[in-house]
Design an enzyme around this catalytic site. Structure first.
Site, mmCIF file in Angstrom:
data_model
loop_
_atom_site.group_PDB
_atom_site.id
_atom_site.type_symbol
_atom_site.label_atom_id
_atom_site.label_comp_id
_atom_site.label_asym_id
_atom_site.label_seq_id
_atom_site.Cartn_x
_atom_site.Cartn_y
_atom_site.Cartn_z
ATOM 1 N N HIS A 9 0.832 -1.206 0.000
ATOM 2 C CA HIS A 9 0.000 0.000 0.000
ATOM 3 C C HIS A 9 0.869 1.260 0.000
ATOM 4 O O HIS A 9 0.568 2.230 -0.705
ATOM 5 C CB HIS A 9 -0.911 0.002 1.222
ATOM 6 N N HIS A 63 1.428 -3.900 8.977
ATOM 7 C CA HIS A 63 2.849 -3.817 8.694
ATOM 8 C C HIS A 63 3.586 -3.219 9.885
ATOM 9 O O HIS A 63 3.003 -2.490 10.699
ATOM 10 C CB HIS A 63 3.115 -2.950 7.454
#
Length: 325
Positions: free
Chosen positions: A186, A238
């Site tokens: 992303h 993440h």
């Protein structure tokens, strides 16, 4: 003058055939790069790494992400299309109402800009998928998604590599992607889109009715990218280092692609044609707007003292570049 003669020797059919050949070659290359990216994204096998039982960075609870892959892709492509069209429309309005001959809104440049964006997108995704599968870093929600059977694990061994996931609540694809944390996809995609659009706006948008409109648009696009990147940390998708690496990769790819292709193919053809014709005649000088202004037009503007001139230059100004040692 020789250039013009050479142009006349090239037939339109030859130019059309050459352009079609370029288009076919570029599409084949794009597909040859995009196919491995799709295969790695759908069926890539990440490198299997181990863990430490007391690793607190892997103990976050799993929850759905705020920004899904489909939402990110839709917003990125939609924002890119809207921005490219908006820039050319604003240039066309600027030329119409301000009578600035150096500007034009060319829809064909939008297509070229979007094509360059697609190529850069594939390159950015290629770096992302290769690194994800090569590194195999575990996500912060690894323990919650995998649920290793600690009754069969001797944590006194330290680094554990032999384990089995017992959680059957998630799809197999989720168990596969739990080992694809580095880098943040992303962050790569959002930052690539942001930097590309910022550079595109800086190069193509030229307006005089506002000094802060351009940086405002650029800042708004940049803010969207940061929101997307931060959400990957708050959603426990993440680690912070994954996001930072993704932002760096996306920025580097966008700058490299725009420098190699954007600066070459996103020039205004009208400005380029005017510049080349004036340069061949030897009677042009550059102005602050980035356009080439013929010298005879400047002869009637200002004299050295800043007043309206009472004289007309008979010969073009020549600047000597020789240096005497």
């Amino acid at each position: 003058m020789q250039t013009k003669k050479m142009k006349g020797c090239i037939k339109d059919a030859t130019v059309l055939h050459f352009c079609n050949t370029q288009l076919i070659v570029d599409i084949v290359l794009w597909l040859s790069i995009g196919s491995p990216v799709l295969i790695l994204h759908m069926m890539g096998s990440p490198y299997e790494v181990g863990f430490f039982c007391d690793d607190t960075s892997l103990k976050y609870p799993y929850k759905p992400g705020m920004i899904s892959n489909a939402l990110l892709t839709g917003v990125a492509f939609g924002l890119t299309t809207t921005t490219l069209l908006m820039v050319e429309v604003m240039n066309r309005l600027e030329r119409k109402y301000k009578k600035n001959r150096c500007l034009s809104g060319d829809p064909f440049i939008c297509l070229k800009g979007f094509g360059i964006f697609l190529f850069g997108f594939v390159i950015a995704q290629l770096f992302t998928e290769v690194l994800k599968n090569a590194v195999g870093r575990l996500r912060p929600t690894f323990f919650d998604v995998c649920r290793p059977d600690f009754s069969r694990i001797d944590c006194r061994q330290g680094y554990i590599t032999n384990y089995t996931c017992t959680n059957d609540e998630h799809l197999p694809n989720t168990l596969r992607t739990i080992r694809q944390s580095f880098p943040s996809g992303h962050s790569v995609f959002s930052m690539f889109t942001t930097v590309y659009l910022v550079l595109y706006i800086e190069k193509r948008l030229h307006i005089t009715y506002s000094h802060i409109l351009k940086p405002t648009i650029q800042a708004a696009i940049f803010l969207l990218s940061l929101v997307c990147a931060v959400s990957r940390i708050t959603d426990h998708k993440h680690h912070p280092s994954d996001v930072i690496a993704g932002l760096f990769i996306g920025s580097v790819v966008a700058c490299a692609i725009f420098h190699s292709l954007g600066t070459k193919f996103l020039n205004d053809p009208k400005i380029e044609k005017t510049s080349n014709d004036d340069e061949e005649e030897g009677n042009w000088v550059p102005n602050t707007n980035g356009c080439q202004t013929p010298l005879p037009l400047l002869q009637n503007e200002f004299d050295v003292s800043g007043r309206s001139p009472s004289f007309v230059l008979k010969q073009p100004i020549k600047i000597s570049t020789s240096v005497t040692v």
